[in-house]
Design a protein around this motif. Structure first.
Motif, mmCIF file in Angstrom:
data_model
loop_
_atom_site.group_PDB
_atom_site.id
_atom_site.type_symbol
_atom_site.label_atom_id
_atom_site.label_comp_id
_atom_site.label_asym_id
_atom_site.label_seq_id
_atom_site.Cartn_x
_atom_site.Cartn_y
_atom_site.Cartn_z
ATOM 1 N N THR A 170 11.960 0.665 -11.772
ATOM 2 C CA THR A 170 12.144 2.056 -12.280
ATOM 3 C C THR A 170 12.520 2.030 -13.809
ATOM 4 O OG1 THR A 170 13.262 2.382 -10.042
ATOM 5 C CG2 THR A 170 13.531 4.194 -11.726
ATOM 6 N N PHE A 171 12.873 1.359 -14.220
ATOM 7 C CA PHE A 171 13.134 0.986 -15.885
ATOM 8 C C PHE A 171 11.840 0.802 -16.417
ATOM 9 C CE2 PHE A 171 17.688 -0.671 -14.915
ATOM 10 C CZ PHE A 171 18.343 0.815 -14.608
ATOM 11 N N LYS A 183 7.241 -4.010 -4.337
ATOM 12 C CA LYS A 183 6.268 -3.502 -3.444
ATOM 13 C C LYS A 183 6.182 -1.988 -3.475
ATOM 14 C CE LYS A 183 3.498 -4.224 0.692
ATOM 15 N NZ LYS A 183 3.433 -5.313 2.191
ATOM 16 N N LYS A 184 7.442 -1.713 -3.245
ATOM 17 C CA LYS A 184 8.011 -0.367 -3.267
ATOM 18 C C LYS A 184 7.699 0.713 -4.458
ATOM 19 C CE LYS A 184 10.717 1.265 -0.061
ATOM 20 N NZ LYS A 184 10.343 2.086 1.093
ATOM 21 N N PRO A 185 7.456 1.848 -4.690
ATOM 22 C CA PRO A 185 7.197 2.804 -5.757
ATOM 23 C C PRO A 185 8.445 2.738 -6.434
ATOM 24 C CG PRO A 185 7.020 4.048 -3.916
ATOM 25 C CD PRO A 185 7.059 2.501 -3.327
ATOM 26 N N ALA A 186 8.381 2.938 -8.008
ATOM 27 C CA ALA A 186 9.695 3.139 -8.671
ATOM 28 C C ALA A 186 10.172 4.416 -8.195
ATOM 29 C CB ALA A 186 9.252 3.321 -10.097
ATOM 30 N N ILE A 187 11.538 4.655 -8.103
ATOM 31 C CA ILE A 187 12.396 5.564 -7.792
ATOM 32 C C ILE A 187 11.935 7.053 -8.492
ATOM 33 C CG2 ILE A 187 14.548 6.709 -7.673
ATOM 34 C CD1 ILE A 187 15.729 3.791 -7.534
ATOM 35 N N GLU A 188 11.542 7.858 -7.632
ATOM 36 C CA GLU A 188 11.042 9.229 -8.458
ATOM 37 C C GLU A 188 12.135 9.788 -9.050
ATOM 38 O OE1 GLU A 188 8.506 13.112 -7.036
ATOM 39 O OE2 GLU A 188 8.918 11.446 -5.843
#
Length: 672
Positions: A433-434, A503-508
């Motif tokens: 996320t960063f 693997k998960k997308p960055a926090i929106e």
């Protein structure tokens, strides 16, 4: 729906606490089966005739260094045996072994000699042994004996006619060269010779049992074991008399040969009013801490209510007012103001000026500096938080009580090892996320940085214990086992968690981040970083400092800690206080148009650990009587481990509370 979830959580919490107190009165420790004892000739597989008396390590409030029983020149068992010890017992330095004191059920013993220790004046080995024994008496080292998994206690009267039951008793005591009686020497007026040690070489043991004759089970169960130490000078091992006599003196100057004869007496007493499930009560009742604990809880609740009121005022009044005014401006734009020139004349600018937090919407989610380190800290903090919550919950249910020796530390270590996956997942998800790309470095730091610091500190402390010959020194095999758990289980699980995290997308984020950072206006004293961080840790520390006193007493003053229900409640209060204090200060900083909240939210609640360290320093100088450089280094070395763990724990709580708050307010108001 939210109200139902909240109500369900509160109901579960209350039910857990009520269940805990009910379990305390009904079953002391789930899963621990009582042992029955029968007279000689009537025993069997379900009924023992011999009562094993075990000896544990000796410790002192004046020294951090514990020693094994065999290090002192006491009587030893001819066929020495050691029961199996769990990981927690080894880490805490417990060393349990069989004793030469033989006890058979319902067979009284009167002044039975155990052994004689002779010390020759010109023998260097005897001089060394006697000097070490004197050191133990001078520093008030305490025996810790165990019968049927219960401490053999020394009960004596204290102030206000109350009785205190100590789970240990001293080796002996000292009358100084100026005639001042130290420690246990005050109990006998015959201990009055200057520069003289008085060794407690005789013990009167009383074992209380509950008969099963009318209960439907065979034999009897032990419900109490107490003793009274005495100093008696015996002249002949074959003709011992424990009635009266002169005390066993050990002169400060070793000028002549000396013989110490150790003896013991045993008596049995039937008491069917004490149930086996409540046999620890007589020890716990003598520790009148309940009123103080309730005062601590009420003090903490007042702080929580104050913070909750402040947060509620912000959420319900300030934010609601801002949101309503913003929506009102939108409607005015659509209905009454067709021209751009007229738009600027409405009170929209005033609304913007009053709501500084909306002006930084384009920078509030800008990645922080040192995002790698922050994500690593948060991953480790998550691991510690989950470990602490599960450990305290199990302790509330009674599984980690004092009767189950070493279980608390064993449970904490095992849980920490198994919780590598959430640590890796949280660290990787936040780092992504960063905007970070060095995922290998992130995973390795998450798995090795904080545990490596703790292990290095622990290893150095262990070297000091090993040099001093203390029983608390961890064997080399146990250190290898800990490393195997760390690198063989925890590190791979951290990699697994990091894999799913990356693997998960960055926090929106609810708003876009501007390319050019906004200039932060000059801040007042209270909204500057350092004053805000220093203020942030005061209230959380105020909620825990009374409970902290009892925890430090149990660690350094060797008192028994059993109030896990209170501890779990204070734990919940600490979570709420850290969250609310951080959210409150975060809102003030955003209103001052300072959008650097990532690190500040972590450090605001994490600064509670600094107050913990200051309190530990105060406790060392005001409450403890520790002397010696080694003990001082050990105290502060172990304290630094506690401070680091607490820093990660509280900092993580504050960060995620602030993260939720910032996402919430910027998702409600659709600022452009």
């Amino acid at each position: 729906m939210k109200r139902r979830i909240h109500f369900g959580f509160v109901t579960l919490l209350v039910y857990s606490l009520v269940s805990y107190f009910c379990l305390c009165s009904a079953f002391y420790l789930p899963g621990l089966a009582p042992v029955s004892f029968c007279e000689d000739g009537k025993g069997g597989e379900d009924c023992q005739t011999v009562i094993q008396l075990f000896v544990n390590r000796l410790d002192s409030v004046e020294s951090v260094l514990p020693y094994e029983y065999d290090v002192f020149d006491f009587c030893k068992d001819a066929k020495e045996s050691r029961p199996s010890e769990n990981l927690g017992q080894v880490l805490f330095g417990e060393r349990i072994e069989s004793s030469p004191y033989k006890v058979s059920f319902k067979q009284d013993v009167k002044c039975e000699a155990v052994c004689t220790k002779n010390y020759k004046k010109g023998n260097p080995e005897d001089v060394t042994k006697l000097d070490f024994l004197k050191m133990g008496m001078q520093l008030n080292y305490q025996h810790h004996w165990i019968i049927d998994n219960m401490p053999v206690t020394w009960c004596y009267d204290v102030e206000d006619g109350q009785k205190y039951c100590n789970p240990g008793f001293p080796i002996g005591c000292l009358v100084t060269s100026d005639g001042r009686a130290k420690d246990a020497c005050v109990i006998n007026s015959e201990f009055n010779k200057k520069n003289t040690f008085y060794v407690f070489n005789h013990v009167d043991i009383k074992i209380t049992y509950h008969s099963g004759a009318s209960e439907g089970w065979r034999g009897a169960r032990l419900v109490a074991a107490t003793l009274e130490p005495k100093s008696i000078k015996h002249t002949d091992e074959k003709k011992t008399s424990c009635e009266g006599g002169t005390p066993m003196e050990v002169p400060g100057e070793f000028n002549e040969d000396l013989s110490i004869i150790y003896t013991y007496s045993v008596t049995f007493e039937e008491n069917n009013s004490i149930k086996w499930a409540s046999r620890w009560d007589y020890i716990l009742v003598s520790m009148p801490h309940t009123n103080i604990q309730w005062f601590s809880i009420m003090n903490s609740l007042v702080i929580v209510l104050f913070l909750s009121g402040m947060v509620a005022m912000i959420m319900l009044r300030t934010l609601h007012k801002d949101i309503a005014r913003y929506n009102q401006v939108d409607q005015a734009d659509l209905i009454k103001l067709p021209s751009t020139k007229e738009k600027s004349s409405i009170p929209y600018e005033d609304a913007q000026e009053e709501s500084g937090w909306k002006q930084v919407h384009g920078d509030v989610f800008r990645p922080p500096r040192k995002g790698m380190l922050l994500s690593v800290f948060l991953g480790q903090g998550t691991q510690i938080f989950i470990m602490t919550f599960i450990t305290l919950f199990l302790a509330c249910l009674g599984f980690l009580s004092p009767a189950n020796r070493g279980a608390l530390m064993t449970c904490a270590v095992v849980l920490w090892v198994l919780l590598g996956t959430p640590a890796g997942y949280v660290s990787a998800r936040l780092y992504k996320t960063f905007g970070g790309e060095k995922w290998k470095t992130n995973v390795l730091l998450t798995a090795l940085l904080c545990p490596g610091i703790v292990f290095a500190d622990f290893f150095l402390m262990n070297l000091i214990l090993w040099v001093e010959g203390s029983s608390a020194a961890i064997p080399f095999g146990t250190l290898v086992a800990i490393l195997a758990l760390w690198f063989g289980i925890s590190v791979p699980l951290t990699f697994v968690g990091a894999y799913f995290g990356f693997k998960k997308p960055a926090i929106e984020q609810p708003v876009r981040t501007n390319q050019i950072p906004r200039q932060i206006p000059e801040q007042s004293f209270f909204t500057k970083p350092i004053p805000g961080i220093v203020m942030g840790g005061i209230l959380p520390f105020g909620c825990i400092f009374i409970q902290l006193f009892f925890i430090l007493n149990s660690i350094w003053s060797h008192q028994m800690y059993y109030m896990f229900g209170f501890l779990f409640l204070v734990f919940i209060i600490l979570l709420i206080t850290c969250s609310e204090a951080t959210v409150l200060l975060c809102y003030f900083h955003l209103c001052a148009e300072d959008y650097h909240w990532w690190w500040r939210s972590f450090l605001t609640s994490g600064f509670t650990a600094v107050y913990l360290f200051v309190y530990a320093v105060h406790y060392f100088f005001s409450k403890l009587q520790i002397i010696g450089a080694a003990s001082t280094i050990l105290y502060f070395g172990y304290t630094m481990i506690m401070v680091l763990i607490f820093f990660l724990f509280t900092g993580t709580i504050g960060f995620f509370a602030c993260f939720w708050f910032v996402n919430k307010i910027y998702s409600v108001v659709k600022v452009d």
